[in-house]
Each structure stands twice: as C-alpha cells, then as structure tokens.
Design a protein around this motif. Structure first.
Motif, PDB file in Angstrom:
ATOM      1  N   ILE A  15       0.794  -1.059  -0.067  1.00  0.00           N
ATOM      2  CA  ILE A  15      -0.100   0.159   0.013  1.00  0.00           C
ATOM      3  C   ILE A  15       0.761   1.273  -0.064  1.00  0.00           C
ATOM      4  O   ILE A  15       0.609   2.406  -0.583  1.00  0.00           O
ATOM      5  CB  ILE A  15      -1.007   0.038   1.254  1.00  0.00           C
ATOM      6  CG1 ILE A  15      -1.930  -1.102   1.274  1.00  0.00           C
ATOM      7  CG2 ILE A  15      -1.515   1.448   1.480  1.00  0.00           C
ATOM      8  CD1 ILE A  15      -2.688  -1.351   2.222  1.00  0.00           C
ATOM      9  N   ALA A  16       1.681   1.209   0.717  1.00  0.00           N
ATOM     10  CA  ALA A  16       2.843   2.385   1.082  1.00  0.00           C
ATOM     11  C   ALA A  16       3.348   2.695  -0.590  1.00  0.00           C
ATOM     12  O   ALA A  16       3.935   3.981  -0.960  1.00  0.00           O
ATOM     13  CB  ALA A  16       3.885   2.194   1.975  1.00  0.00           C
ATOM     14  N   THR A  17       3.853   1.727  -1.243  1.00  0.00           N
ATOM     15  CA  THR A  17       4.308   1.814  -2.397  1.00  0.00           C
ATOM     16  C   THR A  17       3.473   1.939  -3.507  1.00  0.00           C
ATOM     17  O   THR A  17       3.951   2.963  -4.389  1.00  0.00           O
ATOM     18  CB  THR A  17       5.244   0.623  -2.742  1.00  0.00           C
ATOM     19  OG1 THR A  17       6.105   0.328  -1.652  1.00  0.00           O
ATOM     20  CG2 THR A  17       6.149   0.637  -4.120  1.00  0.00           C
ATOM     21  N   LEU A  18       2.438   1.693  -3.524  1.00  0.00           N
ATOM     22  CA  LEU A  18       1.648   1.530  -4.757  1.00  0.00           C
ATOM     23  C   LEU A  18       0.253   2.245  -4.808  1.00  0.00           C
ATOM     24  O   LEU A  18      -0.418   2.656  -5.726  1.00  0.00           O
ATOM     25  CB  LEU A  18       1.051   0.142  -5.228  1.00  0.00           C
ATOM     26  CG  LEU A  18       2.399  -0.950  -5.547  1.00  0.00           C
ATOM     27  CD1 LEU A  18       1.892  -2.094  -5.988  1.00  0.00           C
ATOM     28  CD2 LEU A  18       3.271  -0.149  -6.619  1.00  0.00           C
ATOM     29  N   ASN A  19      -0.136   2.822  -3.502  1.00  0.00           N
ATOM     30  CA  ASN A  19      -1.445   3.545  -3.370  1.00  0.00           C
ATOM     31  C   ASN A  19      -1.224   4.713  -4.272  1.00  0.00           C
ATOM     32  O   ASN A  19      -0.205   5.515  -4.228  1.00  0.00           O
ATOM     33  CB  ASN A  19      -1.618   3.867  -1.938  1.00  0.00           C
ATOM     34  CG  ASN A  19      -2.752   4.696  -1.870  1.00  0.00           C
ATOM     35  OD1 ASN A  19      -2.946   5.758  -1.525  1.00  0.00           O
ATOM     36  ND2 ASN A  19      -3.970   4.016  -1.787  1.00  0.00           N
ATOM     37  N   GLY A  20      -2.482   4.989  -5.030  1.00  0.00           N
ATOM     38  CA  GLY A  20      -2.331   6.122  -6.007  1.00  0.00           C
ATOM     39  C   GLY A  20      -1.726   5.937  -7.254  1.00  0.00           C
ATOM     40  O   GLY A  20      -1.923   6.747  -8.111  1.00  0.00           O
ATOM     41  N   LYS A  21      -1.411   4.486  -7.547  1.00  0.00           N
ATOM     42  CA  LYS A  21      -0.733   4.399  -8.827  1.00  0.00           C
ATOM     43  C   LYS A  21      -1.520   3.268  -9.654  1.00  0.00           C
ATOM     44  O   LYS A  21      -1.174   2.841 -10.578  1.00  0.00           O
ATOM     45  CB  LYS A  21       1.002   3.803  -8.665  1.00  0.00           C
ATOM     46  CG  LYS A  21       1.696   4.782  -7.948  1.00  0.00           C
ATOM     47  CD  LYS A  21       2.974   4.163  -7.560  1.00  0.00           C
ATOM     48  CE  LYS A  21       4.023   5.110  -7.054  1.00  0.00           C
ATOM     49  NZ  LYS A  21       5.486   4.680  -6.577  1.00  0.00           N
ATOM     50  N   VAL A  22      -2.417   2.487  -8.827  1.00  0.00           N
ATOM     51  CA  VAL A  22      -3.149   1.405  -9.669  1.00  0.00           C
ATOM     52  C   VAL A  22      -4.523   1.532  -9.772  1.00  0.00           C
ATOM     53  O   VAL A  22      -5.304   0.659 -10.146  1.00  0.00           O
ATOM     54  CB  VAL A  22      -2.753   0.149  -8.743  1.00  0.00           C
ATOM     55  CG1 VAL A  22      -1.428  -0.127  -8.690  1.00  0.00           C
ATOM     56  CG2 VAL A  22      -3.357   0.230  -7.557  1.00  0.00           C
ATOM     57  N   SER A  23      -5.039   2.855  -9.927  1.00  0.00           N
ATOM     58  CA  SER A  23      -6.546   3.092  -9.948  1.00  0.00           C
ATOM     59  C   SER A  23      -7.185   2.569 -11.311  1.00  0.00           C
ATOM     60  O   SER A  23      -8.005   2.242 -11.676  1.00  0.00           O
ATOM     61  CB  SER A  23      -6.891   4.451  -9.619  1.00  0.00           C
ATOM     62  OG  SER A  23      -6.205   5.449 -10.565  1.00  0.00           O
TER      63      SER A  23
END
Length: 209
Positions: free
Chosen positions: A129-137
């Motif tokens: 979550i820390a790495t990918l949140n905001g990148k996989v929508s």
C-alpha cells in the motif's frame, strides 16, 4: 527476450503449463487466476495466448517465464514487483485474486484483504500500500468496484449501466476516470437499489442539489 507466446498446452502443472509453440515447449509459470483461465481457453479453443514476463538475474540465472492473459495483467505484475518485499517468484504465487480486486484493495488501503493473498502477511501488505497507493486506480474494473458497494450480485445490466454512466462522466462532463468511478461507487453505497442509468445519475448529483 520473449514477450508473447501462442500455442497448445501439452502438460499441466500445479503452478503452470508446458506450452508447445512451434516445435518448442516452454515452461511457463502462471498465477492461479491465469492458470484457470488458460485451462478453460485450451479446452474450448485448443490454442492459448500469453503475454510473457521474462525473469533472469544473477541470483536467478535460469530464465523463468511468467505468463499473463492480458497486457494489463502483465503491467500490474510489473508494478506489483516494484515493492521491495515482493519479487517475481513471490508475486506470481500471491496473485490469487483478480487484478481489479487487488488494485481496489491497494487504493482503498485494505490491509486485511491484501494480507490474505498467498505469502503476503500484514507487514508486506502495508508495504504494498505504501508503495503503490495512488498508482493502480487504472486497473480497477467497474465490476470489482460495484461488487464491493452493493449487497446483491452484480448482473450484466448493472455492469452496463455503470459503464454508460462512467463514459458520460469522463467523455462529456470532464471527470477523470478515478473521479467517475468514485462517484459511481458512492452512489451505489447510498442507494443499492439503483437499476437504471438515469437513477444512477440522479443519485450521483443529488448531493449538489
């Protein structure tokens, strides 16, 4: 570099297949979702096609081929393995749920969902979550979203309604894709009884009236 293969399955394994493409047999690792899909495709059509992630490093000198049913699934996998705690061999075993559902969980910071994936515990889920949140929508499909917002099963008519409204919000009203999907999700949260595109629009814009 091998990026795509098309052929006939000549052997099934618990974690992959042996694919005959031309006169060469390729050992290909598959996540459980893709394995189930290509097995079905093979029984129905005979020929299967896969997008390939080619993995080889100094620590892993023997090339490993990891297969995906779509370019989008492969692209998600490449993002997924950018997390420091998740390498390719771990990731292929972890993808036990559809990509759209995993992406949704990342965007909604659902640690408990991610922690249930094979080999992914609470700490690794938090790193994902820390790495990918905001990148996989962009990987979240409408079916995955609505299935989380409505207590009734998603039928084809609801999926079509959601897509119609999403298209209008993005193409005609200037919303971003993420914004449109958020508005649709919130509308179904407030009113799970929505059955038409018109009632979905009414629910979306009732807050502004």
């Amino acid at each position: 570099m091998i990026g795509y293969l098309e052929g006939r399955i000549i052997q099934h394994e618990s974690d992959g297949i042996l694919l005959l493409a031309g006169s060469i047999g390729y050992e290909i690792l598959l996540n459980p979702i893709t394995l189930a899909q290509v097995t079905k495709d093979s029984s129905e059509e005979g020929v299967v096609s896969l997008y390939i992630y080619y993995h080889v490093t100094e620590r892993q000198p023997k090339p490993v081929l990891i297969g995906f049913g779509t370019p989008e699934d492969k692209a998600f996998f490449q993002l997924f393995i950018s997390v420091s705690a998740v390498g390719p061999m771990k990731a292929v075993k972890a993808l036990t749920r559809p990509v759209g559902e995993i992406a949704r969980a990342i965007e909604e910071k659902d640690v408990s969902f991610l922690a249930q994936l094979s080999g992914i515990g609470k700490r690794t889920a938090e790193k994902i979550i820390a790495t990918l949140n905001g990148k996989v929508s962009g990987f979240i499909d409408s079916a995955a979203q609505i299935s989380q917002t409505s207590p009734r099963p998603l039928d084809k008519s609801l999926e079509e309604i959601s897509q119609q409204v999403e298209d209008v919000l993005v193409d005609q009203l200037g919303h971003s894709l993420a914004s449109a999907r958020r508005l649709i999700k919130e509308a179904f949260d407030r009113n799970p009884a929505i059955e038409t595109a018109e009632s979905l629009f009414d629910e979306i814009y009732q807050e502004g009236r």
